[in-house]
Design a protein around this motif. Sequence first.
Motif, PDB file in Angstrom:
ATOM      1  N   ASN A  74       0.859  -1.190   0.000  1.00 60.13           N
ATOM      2  CA  ASN A  74       0.000   0.000   0.000  1.00 60.13           C
ATOM      3  C   ASN A  74       0.896   1.241   0.000  1.00 60.13           C
ATOM      4  O   ASN A  74       2.125   1.134   0.126  1.00 60.13           O
ATOM      5  CB  ASN A  74      -0.961   0.001   1.203  1.00 60.13           C
ATOM      6  N   LEU A  75       0.274   2.395  -0.118  1.00 55.26           N
ATOM      7  CA  LEU A  75       1.052   3.627  -0.243  1.00 55.26           C
ATOM      8  C   LEU A  75       1.828   3.956   1.026  1.00 55.26           C
ATOM      9  O   LEU A  75       2.968   4.434   0.961  1.00 55.26           O
ATOM     10  CB  LEU A  75       0.132   4.787  -0.611  1.00 55.26           C
ATOM     11  N   ALA A  78       4.849   1.981   0.993  1.00 55.41           N
ATOM     12  CA  ALA A  78       5.744   2.451  -0.069  1.00 55.41           C
ATOM     13  C   ALA A  78       6.584   3.624   0.421  1.00 55.41           C
ATOM     14  O   ALA A  78       7.806   3.673   0.199  1.00 55.41           O
ATOM     15  CB  ALA A  78       4.939   2.857  -1.303  1.00 55.41           C
ATOM     16  N   GLN A 119      -3.039  -0.587  -8.482  1.00 59.51           N
ATOM     17  CA  GLN A 119      -2.440  -0.497  -7.153  1.00 59.51           C
ATOM     18  C   GLN A 119      -0.912  -0.544  -7.219  1.00 59.51           C
ATOM     19  O   GLN A 119      -0.233   0.297  -6.611  1.00 59.51           O
ATOM     20  CB  GLN A 119      -2.957  -1.632  -6.269  1.00 59.51           C
ATOM     21  N   ILE A 123       1.826   2.416  -6.268  1.00 60.59           N
ATOM     22  CA  ILE A 123       2.871   2.194  -5.274  1.00 60.59           C
ATOM     23  C   ILE A 123       4.242   2.534  -5.846  1.00 60.59           C
ATOM     24  O   ILE A 123       5.067   3.189  -5.190  1.00 60.59           O
ATOM     25  CB  ILE A 123       2.812   0.728  -4.778  1.00 60.59           C
TER      26      ILE A 123
END
Length: 301
Positions: A74-75, A78, A119, A123
Motif C-alpha cells: 500500500n502507499l 511504499a 495499485q 505504489i
Amino acid sequence: MALFGMDVSIYQKNLNYLAIKTAGVHFAMVKASQGHSVNGKAYLFGDKMFETHINGFTKVGIPVGAYHFLTASNLTEAYREADFFLETVKPLRDKIELFLACDAENYNNKYLKGLSRAQLTAIINAFCGRVEAAGFKACHYTNTDHIARFINLDKIDYPVWQAHYMKDGVVCRPNDAGKRLAIHQYRNDGPIPGVAGLYDLNFGYAPLARLIVGARASIMDVTLDYIEKYPTGDEILLQLARALAERRFNPSRNTTHEHLVSFVRGNAALTTDQAAYLNAYRWSEDLFRKLYLGMLAVKKV
C-alpha cells in the motif's frame, strides 16, 4: 550504441573491481535495501554488501546507482520503504551518480501478489516520487512479463530498467518503454571478460547516459536538453557518457577552445556534424571545457 553495465547484491562477493573496469564496464547498479524478507520475518534491512560494492566500484571510477527490493502492498508502506532506502544510501550519497531504482517484482513476493495493475502502479509512483523529492533521480525495475500483466507502464512517470533476456544468443532491445528505457538487463548469467563468475548484465541508454554526463562534467539540465534536441542527441549523450565513464585520457598542453573541441570530438568519437552542433551552443566554451576536464584520468592517491 549502448553503455555496458552490471548489477550486484549480497550474492556477489570478492569482486575484482579493477578487472571489471578493465573489461569495459561503464556503470553498476547496487542493491542497497529491502522491505520485508520474502522467506523470513525481517523488515527494512540493508544489503550487507552495499557499502563494499559502492566503494569498490567508485574507487576504480565506475559510476554507480542503487536499488531497493520493494515489498510494499500500500502507499503507506511504499513511503516507509522509500524513506528507509534513502536513509540507507545517505552516508554514500556523494558517490551515487546514477538512479535510485525501485525493484518491483511479484515473483515469489507475497506482498505484491494480488495487487491490481492500478495499485502496483500507484505504489511504484509513490516510491519513486519520494526518492525524487529527496533530490535523486528515480527509475523502476520491471520485466516484459510484468509490463504485460501487472503494471500500467504508461502511467508510471519514471525511466524504466527492464529485464528482457536474450534468446538463442540474440539480444533484442525491448521497445515497451520507448525513449524512457534507461537500462536493459539482457542476461542474468553473463560472463565478463577476465572476471570470474556469471553476472546480471545490462545495457544503458540515453536516460542513463544523461546522468553520467551531467554528473561527471557538471553539466546542467538546460545544456543536456540542448544536446537531446539534436537528431542524434541520444547518440551524442551515449558517446560522451562512455568517455566520461572511462576517464582514461591525459591532460593536454594545449587548452585553447579549438583544441578542446578537437579533443572531445576525437575521444568521444563524435561526428564532425555532432561536434559542430555542440560548438554552436551559446555556452560552448564552458561546455567543452567541462567535458574535457571530465574525461581526464583521475590521479590515484
